[in-house]
Design a protein around this motif. Structure first.
Motif, PDB file in Angstrom:
ATOM      1  N   LEU A  29       0.831  -1.211   0.000  1.00 45.04           N
ATOM      2  CA  LEU A  29       0.000   0.000   0.000  1.00 45.04           C
ATOM      3  C   LEU A  29       0.861   1.254   0.000  1.00 45.04           C
ATOM      4  O   LEU A  29       0.609   2.200  -0.760  1.00 45.04           O
ATOM      5  CB  LEU A  29      -0.927  -0.001   1.224  1.00 45.04           C
ATOM      6  N   LEU A  30       1.865   1.282   0.853  1.00 39.44           N
ATOM      7  CA  LEU A  30       2.736   2.460   0.932  1.00 39.44           C
ATOM      8  C   LEU A  30       3.507   2.653  -0.369  1.00 39.44           C
ATOM      9  O   LEU A  30       3.695   3.788  -0.832  1.00 39.44           O
ATOM     10  CB  LEU A  30       3.689   2.318   2.120  1.00 39.44           C
ATOM     11  N   SER A  35      -2.556   5.844   1.565  1.00 35.83           N
ATOM     12  CA  SER A  35      -2.541   6.126   2.996  1.00 35.83           C
ATOM     13  C   SER A  35      -3.052   4.900   3.751  1.00 35.83           C
ATOM     14  O   SER A  35      -3.883   4.153   3.244  1.00 35.83           O
ATOM     15  CB  SER A  35      -3.438   7.331   3.316  1.00 35.83           C
ATOM     16  N   VAL A  36      -2.560   4.736   4.964  1.00 33.94           N
ATOM     17  CA  VAL A  36      -2.921   3.561   5.761  1.00 33.94           C
ATOM     18  C   VAL A  36      -3.344   3.978   7.163  1.00 33.94           C
ATOM     19  O   VAL A  36      -2.657   4.765   7.818  1.00 33.94           O
ATOM     20  CB  VAL A  36      -1.734   2.575   5.870  1.00 33.94           C
ATOM     21  N   ASP A  37      -4.479   3.445   7.605  1.00 31.42           N
ATOM     22  CA  ASP A  37      -4.886   3.514   9.004  1.00 31.42           C
ATOM     23  C   ASP A  37      -4.755   2.101   9.551  1.00 31.42           C
ATOM     24  O   ASP A  37      -5.309   1.155   8.978  1.00 31.42           O
ATOM     25  CB  ASP A  37      -6.333   3.998   9.151  1.00 31.42           C
ATOM     26  N   LEU A  38      -4.029   1.934  10.628  1.00 30.42           N
ATOM     27  CA  LEU A  38      -3.686   0.604  11.132  1.00 30.42           C
ATOM     28  C   LEU A  38      -4.388   0.311  12.443  1.00 30.42           C
ATOM     29  O   LEU A  38      -4.389   1.132  13.364  1.00 30.42           O
ATOM     30  CB  LEU A  38      -2.172   0.507  11.326  1.00 30.42           C
ATOM     31  N   VAL A  39      -4.995  -0.880  12.520  1.00 30.56           N
ATOM     32  CA  VAL A  39      -5.596  -1.373  13.752  1.00 30.56           C
ATOM     33  C   VAL A  39      -4.998  -2.743  14.044  1.00 30.56           C
ATOM     34  O   VAL A  39      -5.132  -3.662  13.231  1.00 30.56           O
ATOM     35  CB  VAL A  39      -7.129  -1.491  13.643  1.00 30.56           C
ATOM     36  N   TYR A  80      14.156  -5.335   4.367  1.00 34.14           N
ATOM     37  CA  TYR A  80      13.615  -4.207   3.610  1.00 34.14           C
ATOM     38  C   TYR A  80      14.114  -2.906   4.221  1.00 34.14           C
ATOM     39  O   TYR A  80      14.439  -2.844   5.416  1.00 34.14           O
ATOM     40  CB  TYR A  80      12.084  -4.232   3.629  1.00 34.14           C
ATOM     41  N   ALA A  81      14.170  -1.863   3.405  1.00 34.60           N
ATOM     42  CA  ALA A  81      14.591  -0.554   3.892  1.00 34.60           C
ATOM     43  C   ALA A  81      13.555  -0.002   4.872  1.00 34.60           C
ATOM     44  O   ALA A  81      12.368  -0.329   4.790  1.00 34.60           O
ATOM     45  CB  ALA A  81      14.758   0.408   2.714  1.00 34.60           C
ATOM     46  N   ARG A  82      14.007   0.809   5.803  1.00 37.84           N
ATOM     47  CA  ARG A  82      13.087   1.409   6.774  1.00 37.84           C
ATOM     48  C   ARG A  82      12.046   2.240   6.025  1.00 37.84           C
ATOM     49  O   ARG A  82      12.394   3.122   5.234  1.00 37.84           O
ATOM     50  CB  ARG A  82      13.847   2.294   7.752  1.00 37.84           C
ATOM     51  N   PRO A  83      10.776   1.970   6.243  1.00 40.95           N
ATOM     52  CA  PRO A  83       9.732   2.639   5.465  1.00 40.95           C
ATOM     53  C   PRO A  83       9.429   4.048   5.965  1.00 40.95           C
ATOM     54  O   PRO A  83       9.676   4.378   7.130  1.00 40.95           O
ATOM     55  CB  PRO A  83       8.519   1.728   5.674  1.00 40.95           C
ATOM     56  N   GLU A  84       8.905   4.849   5.075  1.00 50.04           N
ATOM     57  CA  GLU A  84       8.385   6.161   5.450  1.00 50.04           C
ATOM     58  C   GLU A  84       6.969   5.966   5.988  1.00 50.04           C
ATOM     59  O   GLU A  84       6.114   5.402   5.307  1.00 50.04           O
ATOM     60  CB  GLU A  84       8.363   7.096   4.241  1.00 50.04           C
ATOM     61  N   LEU A  85       6.718   6.434   7.194  1.00 53.26           N
ATOM     62  CA  LEU A  85       5.429   6.202   7.840  1.00 53.26           C
ATOM     63  C   LEU A  85       4.657   7.495   8.076  1.00 53.26           C
ATOM     64  O   LEU A  85       3.752   7.543   8.909  1.00 53.26           O
ATOM     65  CB  LEU A  85       5.640   5.474   9.180  1.00 53.26           C
ATOM     66  N   ASP A  86       4.996   8.526   7.305  1.00 50.61           N
ATOM     67  CA  ASP A  86       4.339   9.822   7.496  1.00 50.61           C
ATOM     68  C   ASP A  86       2.843   9.765   7.230  1.00 50.61           C
ATOM     69  O   ASP A  86       2.082  10.544   7.807  1.00 50.61           O
ATOM     70  CB  ASP A  86       4.973  10.884   6.579  1.00 50.61           C
ATOM     71  N   ALA A 202      -8.446  -5.203  -3.695  1.00 50.28           N
ATOM     72  CA  ALA A 202      -8.688  -3.807  -3.323  1.00 50.28           C
ATOM     73  C   ALA A 202      -8.534  -2.853  -4.502  1.00 50.28           C
ATOM     74  O   ALA A 202      -8.848  -1.664  -4.385  1.00 50.28           O
ATOM     75  CB  ALA A 202      -7.718  -3.402  -2.205  1.00 50.28           C
ATOM     76  N   GLY A 203      -8.021  -3.366  -5.628  1.00 51.58           N
ATOM     77  CA  GLY A 203      -7.809  -2.514  -6.788  1.00 51.58           C
ATOM     78  C   GLY A 203      -6.568  -1.647  -6.688  1.00 51.58           C
ATOM     79  O   GLY A 203      -6.480  -0.597  -7.339  1.00 51.58           O
ATOM     80  N   VAL A 204      -5.593  -2.083  -5.883  1.00 48.86           N
ATOM     81  CA  VAL A 204      -4.361  -1.315  -5.686  1.00 48.86           C
ATOM     82  C   VAL A 204      -3.251  -1.929  -6.542  1.00 48.86           C
ATOM     83  O   VAL A 204      -2.960  -3.128  -6.421  1.00 48.86           O
ATOM     84  CB  VAL A 204      -3.932  -1.331  -4.206  1.00 48.86           C
ATOM     85  N   PRO A 205      -2.614  -1.168  -7.420  1.00 45.39           N
ATOM     86  CA  PRO A 205      -1.564  -1.718  -8.286  1.00 45.39           C
ATOM     87  C   PRO A 205      -0.322  -2.114  -7.490  1.00 45.39           C
ATOM     88  O   PRO A 205       0.018  -1.487  -6.487  1.00 45.39           O
ATOM     89  CB  PRO A 205      -1.263  -0.570  -9.250  1.00 45.39           C
ATOM     90  N   HIS A 206       0.361  -3.137  -7.962  1.00 46.91           N
ATOM     91  CA  HIS A 206       1.560  -3.626  -7.279  1.00 46.91           C
ATOM     92  C   HIS A 206       2.339  -4.515  -8.252  1.00 46.91           C
ATOM     93  O   HIS A 206       1.854  -4.851  -9.340  1.00 46.91           O
ATOM     94  CB  HIS A 206       1.165  -4.439  -6.040  1.00 46.91           C
ATOM     95  N   ARG A 207       3.524  -4.909  -7.781  1.00 45.13           N
ATOM     96  CA  ARG A 207       4.352  -5.853  -8.552  1.00 45.13           C
ATOM     97  C   ARG A 207       4.895  -6.929  -7.604  1.00 45.13           C
ATOM     98  O   ARG A 207       6.065  -7.284  -7.656  1.00 45.13           O
ATOM     99  CB  ARG A 207       5.503  -5.094  -9.226  1.00 45.13           C
ATOM    100  N   LEU A 208       4.025  -7.444  -6.786  1.00 45.13           N
ATOM    101  CA  LEU A 208       4.451  -8.386  -5.757  1.00 45.13           C
ATOM    102  C   LEU A 208       4.645  -9.802  -6.270  1.00 45.13           C
ATOM    103  O   LEU A 208       5.352 -10.588  -5.649  1.00 45.13           O
ATOM    104  CB  LEU A 208       3.443  -8.390  -4.599  1.00 45.13           C
ATOM    105  N   TYR A 209       3.995 -10.153  -7.369  1.00 42.79           N
ATOM    106  CA  TYR A 209       4.159 -11.509  -7.872  1.00 42.79           C
ATOM    107  C   TYR A 209       4.068 -11.532  -9.393  1.00 42.79           C
ATOM    108  O   TYR A 209       3.559 -10.609 -10.015  1.00 42.79           O
ATOM    109  CB  TYR A 209       3.124 -12.461  -7.253  1.00 42.79           C
TER     110      TYR A 209
END
Length: 230
Positions: A29-30, A35-39, A80-86, A202-209
């Motif tokens: 997602l990032l 944007s992400v709201d985490l629970v 993985y590199a430390r992510p930006e969590l802004d 979710a309809g979110v583009p990616h290149r995970l596989y």
């Protein structure tokens, strides 16, 4: 983002085994600029501690989340590199006054990764016993996208009924079931396949596989020669 306004995806992490799935989805997602709201449920903290050694703390959630996302599926730190969590917001599981608990709070939808059978039952029955279940209930009533990545085996009849109820309510029931046609050579590849399917729903583009292209043996041919036994 939608029209310049923050419209996050809520990622709910329940107590089922499979915290690497959640980490891969959040990274995806990032990477896509979402944007992400985490629970993070209370039960999932125990699973996270067991699977990664990370004690997830409300007061230090940013550091703990960064450490979690830096780990690979094999638990190795620094993969993985430390992510930006802004653009990540964290809401405590007991905070029923949190933003996403209301239908007027703008979100794109919710991804529950992984989803335990207890979580599935609670959402199907509309119990809203914690923030994770409450947000899922709100997502359904607002007709927003809800993806439930159930992680349990075998499934008993009651859980199957709950999953059917979720499907009928409009949720996407997505078992955490990795495929092998993508040419997996590492545990992370299997995790990324499931995470990628969640993002697809979710309809979110990616290149995970590697996607299926109708060519038999394509995955084998794409592997390095040493992986093919050459």
């Amino acid at each position: 983002m939608t029209d310049g306004k923050r419209t996050p995806w809520v990622v709910g992490v329940s107590g089922a085994s499979g915290t690497p799935y959640a980490a891969a989805v959040i990274r995806g997602l990032l990477a896509a600029g979402e944007s992400v709201d985490l629970v993070v449920s209370r039960a999932s903290r125990l699973t996270l501690l067991d699977e990664t050694g990370i004690a997830f703390r409300d007061a230090h959630w940013r550091d703990d989340l960064a450490a979690w996302l830096e780990r690979g599926a094999d638990g190795k730190p620094g993969t993985y590199a430390r992510p930006e969590l802004d653009d990540v917001r964290y809401w405590g599981a007991g905070d029923l006054a949190a933003g996403p608990s209301s239908g007027s709070y703008p979100v794109q939808g919710m991804l529950i990764v992984p989803a335990s059978t207890a979580c599935v039952a609670g959402v199907a029955l509309g119990l809203s016993k914690d923030l994770l279940q409450r947000v899922a209930s709100v997502t359904l009533k607002e007709r927003r996208r809800l993806v439930v990545a159930v992680r349990e085996t075998p499934l008993n009849g009651q859980t199957l009924k709950h999953l059917v109820a979720l499907d009928e309510a409009g949720a996407v029931v997505l078992p955490a079931s990795p495929a092998f046609y993508a040419g997996a050579t590492h545990i992370q590849d299997l995790v990324d396949f499931v995470a990628g399917r969640v993002l697809d729903a979710a309809g979110v583009p990616h290149r995970l596989y590697r996607r299926w292209e109708g060519e038999l043996g394509g995955a084998l041919a794409s592997r390095p020669r040493e992986a093919n036994g050459g």
